[in-house]
Design a protein around this motif. Structure first.
Motif, PDB file in Angstrom:
ATOM      1  N   GLY A   1       0.829  -1.188   0.000  1.00 32.11           N
ATOM      2  CA  GLY A   1       0.000   0.000   0.000  1.00 32.11           C
ATOM      3  C   GLY A   1       0.868   1.244   0.000  1.00 32.11           C
ATOM      4  N   LEU A   2       0.307   2.355  -0.398  1.00 30.57           N
ATOM      5  CA  LEU A   2       1.050   3.604  -0.477  1.00 30.57           C
ATOM      6  C   LEU A   2       1.550   4.045   0.900  1.00 30.57           C
ATOM      7  CD1 LEU A   2       1.995   5.830  -2.368  1.00 30.57           C
ATOM      8  CD2 LEU A   2      -0.191   6.981  -2.026  1.00 30.57           C
ATOM      9  N   LYS A   3       0.709   3.926   1.930  1.00 37.35           N
ATOM     10  CA  LYS A   3       1.081   4.342   3.286  1.00 37.35           C
ATOM     11  C   LYS A   3       1.534   3.167   4.152  1.00 37.35           C
ATOM     12  CE  LYS A   3      -2.174   8.191   3.352  1.00 37.35           C
ATOM     13  NZ  LYS A   3      -3.359   8.744   3.996  1.00 37.35           N
ATOM     14  N   ARG A   4       0.742   2.090   4.117  1.00 37.38           N
ATOM     15  CA  ARG A   4       0.987   0.926   4.953  1.00 37.38           C
ATOM     16  C   ARG A   4       1.026  -0.318   4.083  1.00 37.38           C
ATOM     17  NH1 ARG A   4      -3.160   3.345   6.504  1.00 37.38           N
ATOM     18  NH2 ARG A   4      -4.453   1.800   5.504  1.00 37.38           N
ATOM     19  N   THR A   5       1.768  -1.308   4.560  1.00 35.61           N
ATOM     20  CA  THR A   5       1.840  -2.580   3.852  1.00 35.61           C
ATOM     21  C   THR A   5       1.585  -3.704   4.840  1.00 35.61           C
ATOM     22  OG1 THR A   5       3.374  -1.719   2.198  1.00 35.61           O
ATOM     23  CG2 THR A   5       3.350  -4.095   2.515  1.00 35.61           C
ATOM     24  N   GLY A   6       0.611  -4.532   4.512  1.00 35.91           N
ATOM     25  CA  GLY A   6       0.291  -5.681   5.344  1.00 35.91           C
ATOM     26  C   GLY A   6       1.179  -6.856   4.991  1.00 35.91           C
ATOM     27  N   LEU A   7       1.586  -7.599   6.007  1.00 35.68           N
ATOM     28  CA  LEU A   7       2.458  -8.758   5.810  1.00 35.68           C
ATOM     29  C   LEU A   7       1.860  -9.982   6.486  1.00 35.68           C
ATOM     30  CD1 LEU A   7       5.861  -7.032   6.646  1.00 35.68           C
ATOM     31  CD2 LEU A   7       4.938  -7.492   4.371  1.00 35.68           C
ATOM     32  N   ALA A   8       2.025 -11.111   5.829  1.00 36.23           N
ATOM     33  CA  ALA A   8       1.601 -12.394   6.390  1.00 36.23           C
ATOM     34  C   ALA A   8       2.685 -13.409   6.077  1.00 36.23           C
ATOM     35  CB  ALA A   8       0.272 -12.830   5.785  1.00 36.23           C
TER      36      ALA A   8
ATOM     37  N   LYS B   1      -6.013  -5.904  -9.670  1.00 31.92           N
ATOM     38  CA  LYS B   1      -6.629  -5.933 -11.002  1.00 31.92           C
ATOM     39  C   LYS B   1      -7.988  -5.243 -10.963  1.00 31.92           C
ATOM     40  CE  LYS B   1      -4.079  -9.029 -13.416  1.00 31.92           C
ATOM     41  NZ  LYS B   1      -3.689  -8.871 -14.776  1.00 31.92           N
ATOM     42  N   GLN B   2      -8.356  -4.677 -12.095  1.00 31.25           N
ATOM     43  CA  GLN B   2      -9.702  -4.129 -12.274  1.00 31.25           C
ATOM     44  C   GLN B   2     -10.651  -5.290 -12.595  1.00 31.25           C
ATOM     45  OE1 GLN B   2     -10.302  -0.922 -11.906  1.00 31.25           O
ATOM     46  NE2 GLN B   2      -8.377   0.118 -12.321  1.00 31.25           N
ATOM     47  N   MET B   3     -11.922  -5.026 -12.592  1.00 31.96           N
ATOM     48  CA  MET B   3     -12.907  -6.053 -12.909  1.00 31.96           C
ATOM     49  C   MET B   3     -12.738  -6.586 -14.329  1.00 31.96           C
ATOM     50  SD  MET B   3     -14.492  -6.735 -10.227  1.00 31.96           S
ATOM     51  CE  MET B   3     -15.741  -7.789 -10.910  1.00 31.96           C
ATOM     52  N   ASP B   4     -12.233  -5.747 -15.241  1.00 36.73           N
ATOM     53  CA  ASP B   4     -12.026  -6.187 -16.630  1.00 36.73           C
ATOM     54  C   ASP B   4     -10.665  -6.871 -16.828  1.00 36.73           C
ATOM     55  OD1 ASP B   4     -10.267  -4.068 -16.540  1.00 36.73           O
ATOM     56  OD2 ASP B   4     -11.200  -2.954 -18.192  1.00 36.73           O
ATOM     57  N   ASN B   5     -10.001  -7.196 -15.722  1.00 33.78           N
ATOM     58  CA  ASN B   5      -8.724  -7.907 -15.694  1.00 33.78           C
ATOM     59  C   ASN B   5      -7.514  -7.055 -16.094  1.00 33.78           C
ATOM     60  OD1 ASN B   5      -7.746 -10.343 -14.738  1.00 33.78           O
ATOM     61  ND2 ASN B   5      -7.440 -11.164 -16.787  1.00 33.78           N
ATOM     62  N   THR B   6      -7.682  -5.758 -16.252  1.00 32.76           N
ATOM     63  CA  THR B   6      -6.531  -4.887 -16.504  1.00 32.76           C
ATOM     64  C   THR B   6      -5.913  -4.504 -15.162  1.00 32.76           C
ATOM     65  OG1 THR B   6      -7.915  -2.892 -16.482  1.00 32.76           O
ATOM     66  CG2 THR B   6      -7.525  -3.933 -18.634  1.00 32.76           C
ATOM     67  N   ASP B   7      -4.649  -4.084 -15.206  1.00 34.77           N
ATOM     68  CA  ASP B   7      -3.969  -3.662 -13.983  1.00 34.77           C
ATOM     69  C   ASP B   7      -4.631  -2.414 -13.425  1.00 34.77           C
ATOM     70  OD1 ASP B   7      -2.149  -5.706 -14.273  1.00 34.77           O
ATOM     71  OD2 ASP B   7      -0.570  -4.439 -15.110  1.00 34.77           O
ATOM     72  N   SER B   8      -4.708  -2.344 -12.083  1.00 37.10           N
ATOM     73  CA  SER B   8      -5.235  -1.131 -11.458  1.00 37.10           C
ATOM     74  C   SER B   8      -4.146  -0.071 -11.462  1.00 37.10           C
ATOM     75  CB  SER B   8      -5.703  -1.414 -10.038  1.00 37.10           C
ATOM     76  OG  SER B   8      -4.609  -1.484  -9.168  1.00 37.10           O
ATOM     77  N   GLU B   9      -4.519   1.162 -11.140  1.00 41.73           N
ATOM     78  CA  GLU B   9      -3.527   2.252 -11.169  1.00 41.73           C
ATOM     79  C   GLU B   9      -2.441   2.083 -10.117  1.00 41.73           C
ATOM     80  OE1 GLU B   9      -7.173   3.990  -8.963  1.00 41.73           O
ATOM     81  OE2 GLU B   9      -6.977   3.345 -11.017  1.00 41.73           O
ATOM     82  N   SER B  10      -2.703   1.354  -9.045  1.00 47.37           N
ATOM     83  CA  SER B  10      -1.679   1.154  -8.015  1.00 47.37           C
ATOM     84  C   SER B  10      -0.588   0.178  -8.463  1.00 47.37           C
ATOM     85  CB  SER B  10      -2.310   0.695  -6.706  1.00 47.37           C
ATOM     86  OG  SER B  10      -3.005  -0.502  -6.889  1.00 47.37           O
ATOM     87  N   GLU B  11      -0.799  -0.529  -9.554  1.00 45.07           N
ATOM     88  CA  GLU B  11       0.208  -1.469 -10.053  1.00 45.07           C
ATOM     89  C   GLU B  11       1.508  -0.752 -10.413  1.00 45.07           C
ATOM     90  OE1 GLU B  11       2.012  -5.091 -11.280  1.00 45.07           O
ATOM     91  OE2 GLU B  11       0.393  -4.621  -9.899  1.00 45.07           O
ATOM     92  N   VAL B  12       1.433   0.503 -10.850  1.00 45.54           N
ATOM     93  CA  VAL B  12       2.633   1.283 -11.175  1.00 45.54           C
ATOM     94  C   VAL B  12       3.516   1.423  -9.932  1.00 45.54           C
ATOM     95  CG1 VAL B  12       3.472   3.553 -11.914  1.00 45.54           C
ATOM     96  CG2 VAL B  12       1.491   2.535 -13.027  1.00 45.54           C
TER      97      VAL B  12
END
Length: 136
Positions: free
Chosen positions: A10-17, A59-70
């Motif tokens: 995530g831009l601010k926080r990143t979750g880890l498991a 991913k978006q619903m149409d299977n394209t990358d979301s803007e956060s993928e950059v």
């Protein structure tokens, strides 16, 4: 065997498991300020036997990358430079935040506790990791 570590970037926080060493159970590890993520990962793998990073692929619903993928691709480049020996797998992370929120409701967390975005990120990372384990 070694552990598998999942990252819900995530831009601010990143979750880890992380898995147990037999790679059977996925458990939330923590949530880290994204600015501190690379040092945290380097420190963690110096102490624990980790064989793979699993990173969510939005991913978006149409299977394209979301803007956060950059942003994630920038992070991946830095990660591969800092920890080149660690293989990386990507896992579709659609709906993980909604699933994490529903998990919080189902487990009986109070409304105030469900507002904890760090917990949502950690649970999302756990869901990403669990979906990877199911797919193996």
């Amino acid at each position: 065997m070694a552990r598998i570590l999942a990252i819900d970037f995530g831009l601010k926080r990143t979750g880890l498991a992380v898995t147990d060493e037999l790679q059977i159970i996925a458990s939330g590890l923590t949530t880290v300020d994204t600015k501190e993520l690379l040092p945290f990962l380097k420190d963690y793998i110096s102490k624990e036997n980790v064989e793979l990073f699993v990173i969510g692929k939005p991913k978006q619903m149409d299977n394209t990358d979301s803007e956060s993928e950059v942003l994630i691709k920038d992070f991946l480049e830095k990660l591969q430079k800092q920890i080149p020996q660690m293989p990386i797998k990507r896992v579709d992370e659609r709906f993980t935040s909604k699933m994490a929120f529903q998990t919080m409701i189902d487990s009986g967390l109070k409304k105030k506790q469900r507002r904890n975005k760090a917990l949502v990120d950690e649970i999302s990372a756990t869901i990403i990791l669990q979906s990877y384990l199911y797919s193996k």
